[in-house]
Design a protein around this motif. Structure first.
Motif, PDB file in Angstrom:
ATOM      1  N   VAL A 104      -0.374  -1.189   6.120  1.00 23.97           N
ATOM      2  CA  VAL A 104      -0.350  -0.307   4.912  1.00 23.97           C
ATOM      3  C   VAL A 104      -1.192   0.790   5.314  1.00 23.97           C
ATOM      4  O   VAL A 104      -0.850   1.998   4.934  1.00 23.97           O
ATOM      5  CB  VAL A 104      -1.221  -1.216   3.753  1.00 23.97           C
ATOM      6  N   LEU A 105      -2.456   0.730   6.094  1.00 27.81           N
ATOM      7  CA  LEU A 105      -3.031   1.914   6.523  1.00 27.81           C
ATOM      8  C   LEU A 105      -2.249   2.964   7.072  1.00 27.81           C
ATOM      9  O   LEU A 105      -2.294   4.074   7.139  1.00 27.81           O
ATOM     10  CB  LEU A 105      -4.243   1.383   7.226  1.00 27.81           C
ATOM     11  N   ILE A 106      -1.293   2.353   8.190  1.00 26.96           N
ATOM     12  CA  ILE A 106      -0.491   3.278   8.930  1.00 26.96           C
ATOM     13  C   ILE A 106       0.549   4.029   8.041  1.00 26.96           C
ATOM     14  O   ILE A 106       1.011   5.094   8.106  1.00 26.96           O
ATOM     15  CB  ILE A 106       0.230   2.518  10.014  1.00 26.96           C
ATOM     16  N   SER A 107       1.028   3.267   6.979  1.00 28.48           N
ATOM     17  CA  SER A 107       1.976   3.578   6.049  1.00 28.48           C
ATOM     18  C   SER A 107       1.164   4.999   5.535  1.00 28.48           C
ATOM     19  O   SER A 107       1.914   6.004   5.116  1.00 28.48           O
ATOM     20  CB  SER A 107       2.250   2.840   4.940  1.00 28.48           C
ATOM     21  N   PHE A 108       0.002   4.815   5.188  1.00 18.48           N
ATOM     22  CA  PHE A 108      -0.662   6.092   4.428  1.00 18.48           C
ATOM     23  C   PHE A 108      -0.973   7.233   5.266  1.00 18.48           C
ATOM     24  O   PHE A 108      -0.700   8.378   4.838  1.00 18.48           O
ATOM     25  CB  PHE A 108      -2.132   5.411   3.983  1.00 18.48           C
ATOM     26  N   LEU A 109      -1.129   6.841   6.803  1.00 15.68           N
ATOM     27  CA  LEU A 109      -1.298   7.954   7.728  1.00 15.68           C
ATOM     28  C   LEU A 109      -0.125   8.464   8.033  1.00 15.68           C
ATOM     29  O   LEU A 109       0.136   9.900   8.124  1.00 15.68           O
ATOM     30  CB  LEU A 109      -1.840   7.441   9.008  1.00 15.68           C
TER      31      LEU A 109
END
Length: 322
Positions: free
Chosen positions: A118-123
């Motif tokens: 999910v963090l990579i999706s935000f980035l």
């Protein structure tokens, strides 16, 4: 009240029969309470499973409602930003590792995998984070990548397929008090944050300008809501596996009784202007004439039109009035 009744009924049903009165007496430590193996079954096996199911269900239900509000889509689910694929990849890494110490850390690997995805999706969404559609596409891309890596690891370690798929399908049979305590702790934090911002979440159904006019920072609220919902989802996945099935948004398919060629011709006819002298589509497209009508040319009867190429001309039908 209803939930309490369901919990008591759930822990009283099983191979070893335990009546509701015995359950109540055991909880209140009254005479006639359970003892021995029946007490162990109640407090160490059944009760942790029921409580973990309650925690996981509340986490996924609340997260799903938040995701639907943020993305303004009733089909959104808690696994939309790659939490399921990331958790599956983390669990696969733990289960396919030959080191037993790492295999015992499966919940931790699943938890970190879900959060990392999910963090990579935000980035990936970057400065377009304010646009839900961009964040949605980033989550789908990360999910596809994590699923591809997971499939590669499964093919390289075929002997570990059974435990991997058992975890992916989700289970509550291995629930214990340790799992209930740490999962309940993280889910409680997530639900508390969402409860605090519950009234502001309705503003996300408006445009960012309208929300700003109400004194609400949409970007900040969206980040807080998705962060808390993702924490609850990652905890639920790490504790019980991939419970539930992520909904897939697919285009409607034609009915099974309609040939594919007819469907293509119909779509072509609805998007392109009709050609005055279009020929029938041939034997591979039955009923094409119904979608692309070809009026007969002057002086030629429709009963004597030429046959398509490759087929012998049909014999004219005798006029019954002759």
């Amino acid at each position: 009240m209803v939930l309490t009744l369901v919990i008591f009924i759930s822990i009283s049903i099983g191979p070893i029969h335990i009546s509701l009165s015995e359950v109540v007496k055991s909880f209140l430590n009254l005479p006639g309470k359970l003892t021995g193996i029946r007490q162990t079954v109640l407090f160490d096996i059944r009760l942790p499973r029921v409580l973990l199911a309650l925690i996981v269900g509340s986490a996924l239900a609340t997260s799903g409602a938040v995701y639907q509000t943020v993305f303004r889509n009733p089909l959104a689910d808690p696994y939309l930003l790659g939490a399921a694929a990331g958790a599956g990849l983390g669990a696969t890494i733990a289960l396919t590792n030959s080191d037993s110490d790492i295999s015992n850390l499966l919940p931790l690997f699943a938890f970190l995998g879900a959060l990392l995805a999910v963090l990579i999706s935000f980035l990936f969404a970057g400065r377009f984070f304010n646009e839900p559609s961009t964040l949605l596409l980033a989550g789908i891309a990360i999910s596809s990548f994590a699923t591809a890596v997971q499939t590669y690891l499964q093919q390289r370690h075929s002997t570990s397929l059974r435990p991997v798929y058992s975890w992916i399908l989700g289970e509550l049979t291995t629930a214990n008090w340790r799992t209930v305590i740490w999962s309940g702790f993280y889910v409680s934090i997530s639900l508390t944050i969402l409860f605090i911002v519950r009234k502001k979440l309705d503003a996300l159904l408006l445009s960012d300008d309208e929300a700003f006019s109400l004194g609400i920072n949409s970007s900040q609220l969206r980040f807080i809501a998705l962060g808390a919902a993702t924490l609850a989802t990652a905890t639920a996945v790490a504790a019980s596996g991939l419970e539930g099935c992520p909904s897939a948004i697919q285009a409607p398919r034609p009915a099974a009784s309609t040939p594919a060629s007819e469907t293509l011709i119909e779509s072509f006819a609805t998007t392109s202007p009709p050609r005055p002298h279009a020929a029938p589509a041939g034997p591979s497209a039955p009923g094409a004439a119904a979608y692309l009508p070809s009026p007969p040319r002057s002086g030629i009867s429709s009963r004597h039109t030429a046959a398509p190429a490759g087929r012998p001309p049909s014999t004219p039908v005798a006029d019954s009035s002759a």
